[in-house]
Design an enzyme around this catalytic site. Sequence first.
Site, short mmCIF file in Angstrom:
data_model
loop_
_atom_site.label_atom_id
_atom_site.label_comp_id
_atom_site.label_asym_id
_atom_site.label_seq_id
_atom_site.Cartn_x
_atom_site.Cartn_y
_atom_site.Cartn_z
N TYR A 181 31.23 58.53 -19.12
CA TYR A 181 33.02 58.61 -19.65
C TYR A 181 33.46 58.27 -20.49
O TYR A 181 32.81 58.05 -22.53
CB TYR A 181 33.60 57.16 -18.19
CG TYR A 181 32.42 57.57 -16.66
CD1 TYR A 181 33.53 58.79 -16.15
CD2 TYR A 181 32.01 56.93 -16.12
CE1 TYR A 181 32.83 59.09 -14.65
CE2 TYR A 181 31.42 56.92 -15.16
CZ TYR A 181 31.97 58.26 -14.01
OH TYR A 181 31.14 59.18 -13.22
N CYS A 350 17.49 52.05 1.59
CA CYS A 350 18.02 52.70 1.12
C CYS A 350 17.26 53.12 0.56
O CYS A 350 15.58 53.30 0.35
CB CYS A 350 18.96 52.64 -0.55
SG CYS A 350 19.46 54.04 -0.98
N CYS A 353 18.65 59.23 -1.24
CA CYS A 353 18.68 60.55 -0.69
C CYS A 353 19.98 61.08 -1.71
O CYS A 353 20.17 61.64 -1.33
CB CYS A 353 18.54 60.83 0.92
SG CYS A 353 19.99 59.97 1.36
N CYS A 357 26.42 58.51 0.24
CA CYS A 357 26.98 58.30 -1.21
C CYS A 357 27.51 58.88 -1.68
O CYS A 357 28.41 58.97 -1.63
CB CYS A 357 26.20 57.57 -1.69
SG CYS A 357 24.74 57.56 -1.50
N ALA A 401 18.33 59.80 16.12
CA ALA A 401 19.32 59.43 16.95
C ALA A 401 18.94 58.35 17.61
O ALA A 401 19.90 57.91 18.43
CB ALA A 401 19.69 60.73 17.04
N ALA A 465 11.25 62.67 30.04
CA ALA A 465 12.12 62.87 30.89
C ALA A 465 12.55 63.80 31.85
O ALA A 465 12.51 64.82 30.91
CB ALA A 465 13.81 62.53 29.90
#
Length: 652
Positions: A181, A350, A353, A357, A401, A465
Amino acid sequence: MEGFVKLFSTMQIGSKISKNRIGLSPMGEGMATPAGEITDQYKAYYIERAKGGAGIISIGYLNVDYPRGSSGPQARIDDHTNLEALKDIINQCHEYGALVIPQLHHAGGQTTSMATGGVEPWTPSDKECEHIMVKGMRTVGPQHAMTLDEVHFVRDQFIKSAVNLKKAGADGATIHSGHGYLISEFLTPDFNARTDEYGGSLENRARILTEIIEGIRRECGPDFIIGARIPGKEFVPNGLSDEECAEIARLCEKAGCDFLDVTVGAISAFSNMIETEKYPQGSRVPFAEKIKAAVNIPVGVSGTLRDPEFCEAVIENEKVDFVYLARALLCDPYWPEKAKTGRANEIRKCMSCSEGCMRSVMEGSFASCVINPVTGRELQYGSAEKAESAKSVVVIGGGIAGMQAAIVASDRGHQVILLEKADHLGGQLDLACIPPDKGRVREAKEWFAAETERKQIEVRYNTEATVELIQEINPDEVILATGAVPVTRLPIEGCENALQAWDVIGGIAPIPEHQHVTVVGGGLVACELTEMLLEKGNQVTMIEMLPQIANGMEMMHSFDLTMSFMAAGVEQKTNATVKSIAPNAVTFEQEGELMTKETDKVILAVGQKSYGKELGNDLIRAGYHVQVIGDAEKASKIQNATLTAYAAAYSI
């Protein structure tokens, strides 16, 4: 705190005391408005990290020259717009015992007029450079080489912004002088070709930085902490030498700096700055160690820092004085508190990956986390408070999930039963952690499984199930997380002659060695499979329908992957459609031409499709309220799985 005595010891920093040696590293969180205003979500994000136990909170990328100094949605500090909001953040962080030392930022040439409201970006000089980020920005539009008056203007903007921080109650300010920067651009010979007092010798190139430090000290007084984020290493041919980096540190100390945060400067690859999982933990520690030997003020380090044991060791061995955690505190804000209270094994680690972020912020969104859906949504979710009434919930599927949904539903006070047809939890993570450098995916899988156990959630293994089983349990709510399966039926003659990628990765089919292998597909699974094949000495050809491989992969990983595949001689046939597969050949069409490639093996890696929706429809017809989440709803990435799971369970 047992075992982490150094990590949780106090530290003198300027005129003040940090309660421990852990700081939230300054990062671009992308949570400000386009006008540079701080939002309530912005506040909640930083306060949550203070609540989690970090001793120093460095609010990241406060813009000292709005909008010209912007590289994205960043809060401004060059006027009084955000003073009241900052006061609120700082006061609440102080209540948790944290020092607040925000970072002052100017993007310089590492931005485009699209991010600066049409204003042409300013740079120290128009010299051609090797810094990959600025090189990329310059292909988008022109940049302006600063006049002497403009250099003085920016210098004064940094000082003025520090004064504003003091008015808001901040303990200090950090000057961003790394990552290519603006201030970093002045420092490095890769970029700075000025011939006035701000160019040439190292002392001249560092002049703007030292004048900023001196000005802040003059205007803010002796009790205001001043820090500088400086490069400990550069990765371009004409960059700073290691000794020049050490000399910059000495110049900062002489000018009045109270501490230094060591990072990198100009880079040749994106992952030099945002390290992928291929980088070892603490890869920047050797750079910081050299800086620490050159000065007598506290020196910290950022980068890939994940484990309390590692952080304790680098402080105990006097390589650094403190650690700045970045993505680690995005993934788990309570990393410090868990380590301090003997629960280091509960830290959600973390995966490096960069999907939730860095990718999100670079695409103009807000910082999030693939495996922590609350990150970036603290205001929306906060902690999973107890529901008004407890319900019985069945979660079908024990992949990421399903585990995430079960954990949140349990936190909400519901009685949860998780049904898993295998004899363990994990789902597709079982495959995702096998390719090279994917050990961190395994750690994520293990964390979710362990958290499920810690919540004492009832898990029924080896259980398929069915409607009948659900009727027997008779829950109030059903969450379907049955995942996805690979696409195997294709309109390609001879598909039976090919192996399936999932079978090869999972060890069902033996992985070829020292052969020529053709991979049909160029997505994430195809790329990870190719990495495995290369490790076994194979020559690989990839055939992909799209214009490029790794489509949809985030920038850091995509760049590194492209470079490694080029070095390994991977042949890429893009914009190509496979027509037929023979035992030792594959025929494909590319740009209207039909070609045949001789090969020893063909492996299909052409995507996946949702699985289990029929069961969900049957359960709906049977009168149950069913929420379909993750890959069962739409084949996608891990972040979609965790986010849809969290939302579904939170809604009950």
